[in-house]
Design a protein around this motif. Structure first.
Motif, short mmCIF file in Angstrom:
data_model
loop_
_atom_site.label_atom_id
_atom_site.label_comp_id
_atom_site.label_asym_id
_atom_site.label_seq_id
_atom_site.Cartn_x
_atom_site.Cartn_y
_atom_site.Cartn_z
N SER A 129 2.46 -0.14 -10.50
CA SER A 129 1.48 -1.16 -10.89
C SER A 129 1.78 -2.54 -10.31
O SER A 129 0.86 -3.25 -9.87
CB SER A 129 1.41 -1.25 -12.42
N SER B 251 -5.93 -8.13 -4.08
CA SER B 251 -5.84 -7.53 -5.41
C SER B 251 -6.44 -8.50 -6.43
O SER B 251 -6.50 -9.71 -6.18
CB SER B 251 -4.39 -7.23 -5.78
N SER C 225 3.02 2.06 -2.16
CA SER C 225 3.40 2.46 -3.51
C SER C 225 2.22 2.30 -4.45
O SER C 225 1.39 1.40 -4.30
CB SER C 225 4.55 1.59 -4.01
N TRP C 226 2.16 3.20 -5.45
CA TRP C 226 1.14 3.10 -6.48
C TRP C 226 1.72 2.53 -7.78
O TRP C 226 1.04 2.55 -8.81
CB TRP C 226 0.49 4.45 -6.72
N VAL D 137 0.84 -2.53 -6.59
CA VAL D 137 -0.61 -2.58 -6.41
C VAL D 137 -1.10 -4.02 -6.55
O VAL D 137 -2.00 -4.46 -5.83
CB VAL D 137 -1.32 -1.66 -7.43
N ARG E 49 -0.97 -6.12 -3.32
CA ARG E 49 -1.79 -5.77 -2.16
C ARG E 49 -2.74 -6.92 -1.83
O ARG E 49 -3.16 -7.66 -2.71
CB ARG E 49 -2.59 -4.50 -2.44
N TYR F 189 0.82 -1.21 0.00
CA TYR F 189 0.00 0.00 0.00
C TYR F 189 0.86 1.26 0.00
O TYR F 189 0.36 2.37 -0.24
CB TYR F 189 -0.93 0.02 1.21
#
Length: 222
Positions: free
Chosen positions: A120, A129, A117-118, A123, A126, A115
């Motif tokens: 890809s 996901s 880092s955004w 994400v 996570r 969480y």
């Protein structure tokens, strides 16, 4: 360890985030001394900016380039590399080629650290996901091969640490202090070598190995 009569498949090692194949130098040297042919590759990008399914395609391409079509293979993935390797096995045909599959400190159920880092690939790691849910939707297919998950309860990258658990195969828990040390600890190296020497399809078909029960893999790690 008497493995001279065991079938020795080539072993492909898949690294984690912000690493290269060089992170396996100690493990690769150890396994080669024990008689295995060891291969590594460098995933690009390695910083979490690339989708894990696209990194898995790099693994598939490496395998098709470096191994004969009928050559069985053993596969080991560390951290993010374990999820990348799972995608290769479960979605890109690796299940037909891989006989022994080992993950070390991999976020099979996701990690809350992702969480932060955004990017890809982060994400995708996570908890809950779409990619994690997709791979876990038919995790039972991994019963077709020898699967081992090795992890430490002290991991600060895989949170909660038990995210490295899987409902199939064999589980080995080692009290290693830090996430990156898992690749250099002598206990990890011994467990990996034993897993790679196991006859095919001898692992339990379902359920975890209870902590109270010693397994053949961790019998000398006390």
């Amino acid at each position: 360890m008497n493995t001279q009569h065991q079938q020795r498949n080539p072993v492909l090692l898949v690294h984690g985030i912000n690493d290269t194949g060089a992170v396996f130098n100690k493990m690769a040297r150890y396994l080669r001394q024990e008689g295995w042919s060891v291969y590594t590759l460098d995933l690009l990008p390695n910083n979490g900016a690339g989708l894990l399914d696209q990194l898995a395609q790099q693994v598939a391409n490496y395998v098709s380039t470096n191994f004969e079509p009928k050559q069985p293979l053993d596969l080991l993935g560390f951290s993010m590399g374990g999820i990348v390797s799972r995608y290769y096995v479960q979605r890109l045909g690796g299940i037909k080629k891989v006989q022994r599959f080992i993950t070390i400190s991999s976020p099979h159920q996701g990690t809350v650290v992702a969480y932060g880092s955004w990017l890809s690939g982060c994400v995708q790691m996570r908890p809950n996901s779409p990619l994690i849910k997709d791979l876990n939707s038919d995790v039972e297919m991994l019963k077709q091969l020898n699967f081992t998950s090795i992890w430490t309860p002290y991991d600060l990258m895989i949170l909660p640490a038990k995210s490295s658990q899987m409902p199939i195969g064999k589980e080995v828990i080692l009290p290693v202090a830090l996430h990156p040390w898992m690749l250099k600890d002598s206990r990890t190296l011994a467990v990996v070598a034993k897993a790679l020497a196991e006859p095919i399809n001898t692992y339990p078909q379902s359920g975890y190995v209870p902590n109270s029960q010693k397994s053949p893999l961790d019998s000398d790690n006390t």
